[in-house]
Structures are given as structure tokens and as C-alpha cells.
Design an enzyme around this catalytic site. Structure first.
Site, PDB file in Angstrom:
ATOM      1  CE1 TYR A 103      -2.713  -5.068  11.315  1.00 10.15           C
ATOM      2  CE2 TYR A 103      -5.003  -5.706  10.977  1.00 10.15           C
ATOM      3  CZ  TYR A 103      -3.873  -5.029  10.554  1.00 10.15           C
ATOM      4  OH  TYR A 103      -3.898  -4.317   9.379  1.00 10.15           O
ATOM      5  CB  ILE A 128      -0.939  -0.017   1.229  1.00 11.92           C
ATOM      6  CG1 ILE A 128      -1.964  -1.158   1.091  1.00 11.92           C
ATOM      7  CG2 ILE A 128      -1.637   1.324   1.406  1.00 11.92           C
ATOM      8  CD1 ILE A 128      -2.825  -1.379   2.320  1.00 11.92           C
TER       9      ILE A 128
HETATM   10  N1  LIG Z   1      -3.067  -5.551   2.920  1.00 13.65           N
HETATM   11  C1  LIG Z   1      -4.234  -5.422   3.534  1.00 13.65           C
HETATM   12  O1  LIG Z   1      -5.180  -6.209   3.290  1.00 13.65           O
HETATM   13  C2  LIG Z   1      -4.438  -4.311   4.524  1.00 13.65           C
HETATM   14  C3  LIG Z   1      -5.747  -4.003   4.895  1.00 13.65           C
HETATM   15  C4  LIG Z   1      -5.971  -2.956   5.801  1.00 13.65           C
HETATM   16  C5  LIG Z   1      -4.913  -2.243   6.311  1.00 13.65           C
HETATM   17  N2  LIG Z   1      -3.635  -2.569   5.962  1.00 13.65           N
HETATM   18  C6  LIG Z   1      -2.559  -1.769   6.539  1.00 13.65           C
HETATM   19  O2  LIG Z   1      -1.831  -1.140   5.498  1.00 13.65           O
HETATM   20  C7  LIG Z   1      -0.493  -0.905   5.906  1.00 13.65           C
HETATM   21  C8  LIG Z   1       0.461  -1.425   4.841  1.00 13.65           C
HETATM   22  O3  LIG Z   1       0.201  -2.809   4.664  1.00 13.65           O
HETATM   23  P1  LIG Z   1       0.585  -3.609   3.326  1.00 13.65           P
HETATM   24  O4  LIG Z   1      -0.541  -4.490   3.019  1.00 13.65           O
HETATM   25  O5  LIG Z   1       1.133  -2.707   2.300  1.00 13.65           O
HETATM   26  O6  LIG Z   1       1.761  -4.531   3.930  1.00 13.65           O
HETATM   27  P2  LIG Z   1       3.183  -4.999   3.345  1.00 13.65           P
HETATM   28  O7  LIG Z   1       3.107  -5.197   1.872  1.00 13.65           O
HETATM   29  O8  LIG Z   1       3.567  -6.133   4.225  1.00 13.65           O
HETATM   30  O9  LIG Z   1       4.115  -3.722   3.628  1.00 13.65           O
HETATM   31  C9  LIG Z   1       4.389  -3.318   4.941  1.00 13.65           C
HETATM   32  C10 LIG Z   1       5.327  -2.148   4.893  1.00 13.65           C
HETATM   33  O10 LIG Z   1       5.587  -1.727   6.251  1.00 13.65           O
HETATM   34  C11 LIG Z   1       7.001  -1.633   6.419  1.00 13.65           C
HETATM   35  N3  LIG Z   1       7.380  -1.860   7.801  1.00 13.65           N
HETATM   36  C12 LIG Z   1       7.011  -2.875   8.611  1.00 13.65           C
HETATM   37  N4  LIG Z   1       7.577  -2.725   9.823  1.00 13.65           N
HETATM   38  C13 LIG Z   1       8.306  -1.574   9.776  1.00 13.65           C
HETATM   39  C14 LIG Z   1       9.116  -0.867  10.700  1.00 13.65           C
HETATM   40  N5  LIG Z   1       9.303  -1.313  11.951  1.00 13.65           N
HETATM   41  N6  LIG Z   1       9.707   0.280  10.296  1.00 13.65           N
HETATM   42  C15 LIG Z   1       9.529   0.757   9.043  1.00 13.65           C
HETATM   43  N7  LIG Z   1       8.778   0.122   8.111  1.00 13.65           N
HETATM   44  C16 LIG Z   1       8.179  -1.028   8.481  1.00 13.65           C
HETATM   45  C17 LIG Z   1       7.565  -2.704   5.488  1.00 13.65           C
HETATM   46  O11 LIG Z   1       8.942  -2.455   5.238  1.00 13.65           O
HETATM   47  P3  LIG Z   1       9.948  -3.687   4.807  1.00 13.65           P
HETATM   48  O12 LIG Z   1       9.761  -3.894   3.341  1.00 13.65           O
HETATM   49  O13 LIG Z   1      11.283  -3.157   5.132  1.00 13.65           O
HETATM   50  O14 LIG Z   1       9.523  -4.867   5.616  1.00 13.65           O
HETATM   51  C18 LIG Z   1       6.676  -2.498   4.277  1.00 13.65           C
HETATM   52  O15 LIG Z   1       7.118  -1.398   3.534  1.00 13.65           O
HETATM   53  C19 LIG Z   1      -0.337  -1.584   7.265  1.00 13.65           C
HETATM   54  O16 LIG Z   1      -0.442  -0.616   8.284  1.00 13.65           O
HETATM   55  C20 LIG Z   1      -1.523  -2.541   7.332  1.00 13.65           C
HETATM   56  O17 LIG Z   1      -1.937  -2.769   8.657  1.00 13.65           O
HETATM   57  C21 LIG Z   1      -3.379  -3.578   5.075  1.00 13.65           C
END
Ligand SMILES: NC(=O)c1ccc[n+]([C@@H]2O[C@H](COP(=O)([O-])OP(=O)(O)OC[C@H]3O[C@@H](n4cnc5c(N)ncnc54)[C@H](OP(=O)(O)O)[C@@H]3O)[C@@H](O)[C@H]2O)c1
Length: 224
Positions: A141, A18
Site C-alpha cells: 500500500y 470516499i
Molecule cells: N478510508 C480511509 O481511511 C482512506 C484514507 C486515505 C486514503 N484512502 C483512499 O481513498 C480511496 C477510496 O477509499 P475508500 O475508503 O472510499 O474505500 P472503499 O469504501 O473500500 O471504496 C473503494 C472504491 O474503489 C473501487 N475499486 C476498487 N478496485 C477497483 C477497480 N479495480 N476498478 C474500479 N474500481 C475499484 C470500489 O469499487 P467496488 O464497490 O466495485 O469494489 C469502491 O468504489 C482509496 O484510494 C484509498 O486508498 C482511504
């Protein structure tokens, strides 16, 4: 010419998923975007952990020195660890809360003075429908996202008179590598660029309007 020419933005977790969708949308509209992530990647030469306040301070210090302020902060970095409470280690609990809740606090703490320097700004917190709908194995979560929603609303009321708007977005399933993998949600799920478009829509909205809480869902998930 983009709508965001001259704007300075920072997106946490902007290297994939995202966050990357949001970075690309902001960039397309002309913003200068800094991103953070844990892993050293080409676009992020050193790890920038949102869990570590010293690292966060350094990143925002660099942005302040190089750009003179900040206009847009997207608190997107997040992790999902899903297990029964009795099987959740304190370390896993801390990982979720520190990343999903402490991180947005640390980044907002550092961003607000930089936004005041610019006469205002916009903070987006990427929450989740899990911030209002609890589910089994979601305690850590759910707690982090319910907490993020409360933080967002309190912050919104606090900084509105500085010209800083705060919105929190609650997406349903988005097609990324988040949590247990994406295989089950390809096709019908939201795409990262859909979230990027919502961020642009909110930035374009008249400054007198404040969309504090935005829920977004896939329009046609599998029928139950
Ligand atoms: N995917 C869904 O269905 C969904 C739905 C609702 C909300 N969300 C929310 O959307 C957000 C992004 O999720 P996503 O689906 O894009 O997940 P993702 O593809 O797993 O990406 C997560 C991102 O967060 C970064 N990250 C994790 N821990 C970190 C830390 N300690 N310091 C700095 N960066 C960190 C990761 O960096 P690295 O690459 O270095 O690990 C990556 O860039 C999250 O807050 C999640 O809760 C997701």
C-alpha cells in the site's frame, strides 16, 4: 445554479466510500458525473475496472462521445491489502499496484486529451498519508501511494500549461469500509463528505493557484 453547471466529471470508485462523497458533492454543484466501480450496481450497470486498460479506454471513449470532453477526473478507486512482505503473494501485490497506481495512469492517459479539448481541467488523485508515512505491513500500500504522489507531481508539472491542474489529497482515517473495516474508526474519523468538500474548495480556488498536495487529518483522533 451550482458552480459546476455544465462541467463533466468522472470519479473512479464512485459507488461508495470516499468516491461516493465526492460524486455527491460534484453532483450537488451541478456537474454531470460518470462513475466507475468493479461491482455491477444500479448506478454502474457494467463493471468498469481501472486495472484493465481496455475497459478504461471504453469508459473514456463513451464520455468523450456523449459529452465532447471532460473537465474533472477523480482517481479515487483503491484497495488496501496489509501484510508482511514475506506473506504477500505476487497476485496481492499486483492487485494493489495495478489498482492504486496503474489505474490513475490509465485514467489520466485517457482524460488528458479530453481535457485539452475543453481548454483545461482538473485531475484529483486520492492518495493517503500512507503516501508519506510508511508503516509495518504496509509495503504494498505504501509503495502504491508513494508512487501515486510522485506520479501526481510529475503530471502536475507536465500538464499545467494546458490549463490542467493536478492535486493529490492525502487523507488520514476516513470512515468507510476500506481495508480492515470501519468499526475502529467511527465517530472521530473523517467522513467521505469531508473529502468531497475539499474537492469543491480546490475547484473553486482561483485558476492561477495550484494546491498540489493536500494533507487532511481527523482533528481529534483518540489520544495515544
Ligand atoms: N478510508 C480511509 O481511511 C482512506 C484514507 C486515505 C486514503 N484512502 C483512499 O481513498 C480511496 C477510496 O477509499 P475508500 O475508503 O472510499 O474505500 P472503499 O469504501 O473500500 O471504496 C473503494 C472504491 O474503489 C473501487 N475499486 C476498487 N478496485 C477497483 C477497480 N479495480 N476498478 C474500479 N474500481 C475499484 C470500489 O469499487 P467496488 O464497490 O466495485 O469494489 C469502491 O468504489 C482509496 O484510494 C484509498 O486508498 C482511504
Amino acid at each position: 445554479m451550482g458552480n459546476l453547471d455544465g462541467k463533466i466529471a468522472l470519479v473512479t470508485g464512485g459507488n461508495r466510500g470516499i468516491g461516493r462523497g465526492i460524486v455527491e458533492a460534484l453532483h450537488r454543484e451541478g456537474a454531470t458525473v460518470t462513475l466507475t466501480a468493479r461491482a455491477p450496481k444500479a448506478a454502474a450497470p457494467a463493471p468498469k475496472e481501472v486495472r484493465d486498460f481496455d475497459q478504461v479506454r471504453r469508459v473514456f471513449g463513451d464520455v468523450g462521445r456523449e459529452s465532447g470532453g471532460l473537465d474533472i477526473l477523480v482517481n479515487n478507486a483503491g484497495v488496501g491489502l496489509f501484510a508482511p512482505v514475506a506473506d504477500t503473494s505476487p497476485e496481492d501485490w499486483r492487485t494493489v499496484i495495478e489498482t492504486n497506481l496503474n489505474g490513475p495512469f490509465y485514467c489520466s492517459h485517457e482524460a488528458i486529451p479530453l481535457m485539452r479539448k475543453r481548454g483545461g481541467g482538473y485531475i484529483f488523485n486520492i492518495s493517503s498519508l500512507a503516501g508519506k508515512n510508511p508503516f509495518v505491513n504496509g509495503a504494498a500500500y505504501n509503495a502504491s501511494k508513494f508512487g501515486l504522489n510522485g506520479f501526481s507531481e510529475a503530471l502536475m508539472m507536465e500538464v499545467r500549461y494546458d490549463g490542467i491542474r493536478v492535486s493529490y489529497l492525502m487523507p488520514g482515517s476516513v470512515n468507510t469500509e476500506f481495508g480492515r473495516g470501519s468499526a475502529a474508526k467511527q465517530g472521530w474519523a473523517l467522513q467521505p463528505e469531508d473529502v468531497g468538500e475539499v474537492v469543491l474548495d480546490l475547484l473553486r480556488s482561483p485558476s492561477r493557484a495550484l494546491y498540489s498536495r493536500v494533507a487532511m487529518r481527523p482533528s481529534q483522533p483518540p489520544k495515544k
